[in-house]
Design a protein around this motif. Structure first.
Motif, PDB file in Angstrom:
ATOM      1  N   GLU A 107     -13.653  43.742 -54.398  1.00 51.70           N
ATOM      2  CA  GLU A 107     -14.322  43.233 -53.196  1.00 51.70           C
ATOM      3  C   GLU A 107     -14.818  41.801 -53.377  1.00 51.70           C
ATOM      4  O   GLU A 107     -14.953  41.319 -54.503  1.00 51.70           O
ATOM      5  CB  GLU A 107     -15.539  44.122 -52.876  1.00 51.70           C
ATOM      6  N   VAL A 108     -15.126  41.179 -52.265  1.00 50.58           N
ATOM      7  CA  VAL A 108     -15.850  39.903 -52.259  1.00 50.58           C
ATOM      8  C   VAL A 108     -17.265  40.235 -51.789  1.00 50.58           C
ATOM      9  O   VAL A 108     -17.436  40.967 -50.815  1.00 50.58           O
ATOM     10  CB  VAL A 108     -15.192  38.901 -51.280  1.00 50.58           C
ATOM     11  N   ASP A 182     -11.193  32.304 -47.133  1.00 54.00           N
ATOM     12  CA  ASP A 182     -10.238  33.226 -46.509  1.00 54.00           C
ATOM     13  C   ASP A 182      -8.854  33.179 -47.164  1.00 54.00           C
ATOM     14  O   ASP A 182      -7.885  33.680 -46.594  1.00 54.00           O
ATOM     15  CB  ASP A 182     -10.124  32.938 -45.005  1.00 54.00           C
ATOM     16  N   VAL A 186      -7.093  38.194 -54.759  1.00 53.41           N
ATOM     17  CA  VAL A 186      -7.939  39.321 -55.184  1.00 53.41           C
ATOM     18  C   VAL A 186      -7.075  40.294 -55.977  1.00 53.41           C
ATOM     19  O   VAL A 186      -5.999  40.676 -55.510  1.00 53.41           O
ATOM     20  CB  VAL A 186      -8.538  40.046 -53.952  1.00 53.41           C
ATOM     21  N   SER A 200      -8.051  37.381 -49.865  1.00 55.61           N
ATOM     22  CA  SER A 200      -9.278  37.659 -49.115  1.00 55.61           C
ATOM     23  C   SER A 200      -9.043  37.646 -47.610  1.00 55.61           C
ATOM     24  O   SER A 200      -9.867  38.149 -46.849  1.00 55.61           O
ATOM     25  CB  SER A 200     -10.376  36.661 -49.510  1.00 55.61           C
ATOM     26  N   PRO A 207     -13.529  37.129 -45.167  1.00 59.00           N
ATOM     27  CA  PRO A 207     -14.731  37.910 -45.503  1.00 59.00           C
ATOM     28  C   PRO A 207     -15.956  37.513 -44.663  1.00 59.00           C
ATOM     29  O   PRO A 207     -16.824  38.356 -44.412  1.00 59.00           O
ATOM     30  CB  PRO A 207     -14.964  37.588 -46.987  1.00 59.00           C
ATOM     31  N   ALA A 236     -10.111  44.621 -50.410  1.00 58.88           N
ATOM     32  CA  ALA A 236      -8.912  43.938 -49.928  1.00 58.88           C
ATOM     33  C   ALA A 236      -7.653  44.734 -50.238  1.00 58.88           C
ATOM     34  O   ALA A 236      -6.603  44.507 -49.642  1.00 58.88           O
ATOM     35  CB  ALA A 236      -8.822  42.551 -50.570  1.00 58.88           C
ATOM     36  N   VAL A 252     -11.478  37.811 -58.519  1.00 59.47           N
ATOM     37  CA  VAL A 252     -11.300  37.044 -57.289  1.00 59.47           C
ATOM     38  C   VAL A 252     -11.156  35.574 -57.672  1.00 59.47           C
ATOM     39  O   VAL A 252     -11.998  35.027 -58.401  1.00 59.47           O
ATOM     40  CB  VAL A 252     -12.476  37.234 -56.304  1.00 59.47           C
TER      41      VAL A 252
END
Ligand code: OOG
Ligand code: MG
Length: 263
Positions: A107-108, A182, A186, A200, A207, A236, A252
């Motif tokens: 995840e971010v 963006d 990932v 992302s 995000p 993602a 990431v």
């Protein structure tokens, strides 16, 4: 739904969480569990956690990428609450036996420097952001085989279980590196091997859109995000089953990584 029934739904999910067990889907056993009621069950479950001394450290969005929606068959973004006991430190050990059928996903994450109140656009939401981080989320649905409908998973606090975040970078640092929020690569890496990869942009296009969507959903209830909170924007890529012995890492681009070892 009566308040007694609502409390008993929250209780059943809470007990299953504590025992690492599963319960039958609420939508199959409970009349009147619409989306709004499911969020009330989620909040009742959070209240049980707070009564045990857990504090709210952030929130998360879920089902914000096509990969995740396809994996669980629910096609609408949802949100959930993150508490102090879910936060592990980067590199921590996860004890497999404490959980039912844990999965991990990359995840971010955002760290908020200011309160964030919807309605906002993605650009406006970013003004409340103090830092961005790579994150690894561990989810563990309280339903058998991770099978659920929208209202089930919302009531179950979006399968929330544990999470780790990596080091913080600012949006300015990312921009100085020529990276756009963006368009970050990932990866989900298990025992040194990349098992899933995305960008992302898979997260609602950006995000920041996920962060804004969260603020906007909360605003419909008169709630907001607070300074200091961590917000997970949603995975993602699909999530992967965790087995004893695995080292699992979310990477990431431009942010670094966050990892766990399963024992
Ligand atoms: C629901 C939680 C979804 C995400 O990042 O999409 C989620 C689930 O997959 O069990 O956390
Ligand atoms: Mg997630």
């Amino acid at each position: 739904m009566t308040s007694e029934l609502l409390a008993s739904c929250a209780q059943r999910l809470d007990e299953a969480t504590l025992r690492g067990e599963t319960v039958p889907q609420l939508t199959l056993t409970t009349d009147g569990l619409d989306l709004a009621t499911a969020y009330r069950v989620q909040r009742a479950g959070v209240a049980l956690r707070r009564a045990r001394g857990e504090t709210i450290v952030g929130m998360k969005m879920g089902l914000t990428s096509r990969a995740k929606m396809a994996q669980v068959g629910v096609h609408e973004p949802i949100y959930a609450h993150l508490t102090s006991m879910m936060a592990l430190s980067d590199g921590a050990v996860l004890l497999r036996d404490e959980f039912g059928h844990p999965r991990a996903e990359p995840e971010v994450a955002f760290l908020l420097g200011k309160d964030l109140r919807g309605p906002v656009t993605a650009q406006e939401a970013l003004k409340a952001v103090k830092g961005v981080r790579a994150a690894l989320e561990v989810i563990d649905s309280r339903y058998r085989d991770f099978r659920f409908e929208l209202a089930d998973v919302v009531a179950d606090n979006a399968s929330s279980c544990r999470f780790v975040v990596g080091p913080t970078r600012t949006l300015e640092e990312l921009a100085a590196d020529g990276l756009a929020l963006d368009a970050l690569g990932v990866k989900l890496v298990i025992d040194g091997k990349v098992v899933h990869e995305a960008t992302s942009a898979a997260i609602l296009g950006d995000p920041a859109e996920s962060l804004a969507a969260l603020a906007n959903m909360l605003a419909t209830l008169g709630e907001h995000l607070s300074a200091g909170m961590v917000v997970l924007a949603g995975a993602a890529t699909p999530a992967v089953h965790l087995e004893t012995g695995m080292n699992v890492r979310a990477e990431v681009e431009g942010l670094g990584s966050a990892s766990l070892t399963v024992r």
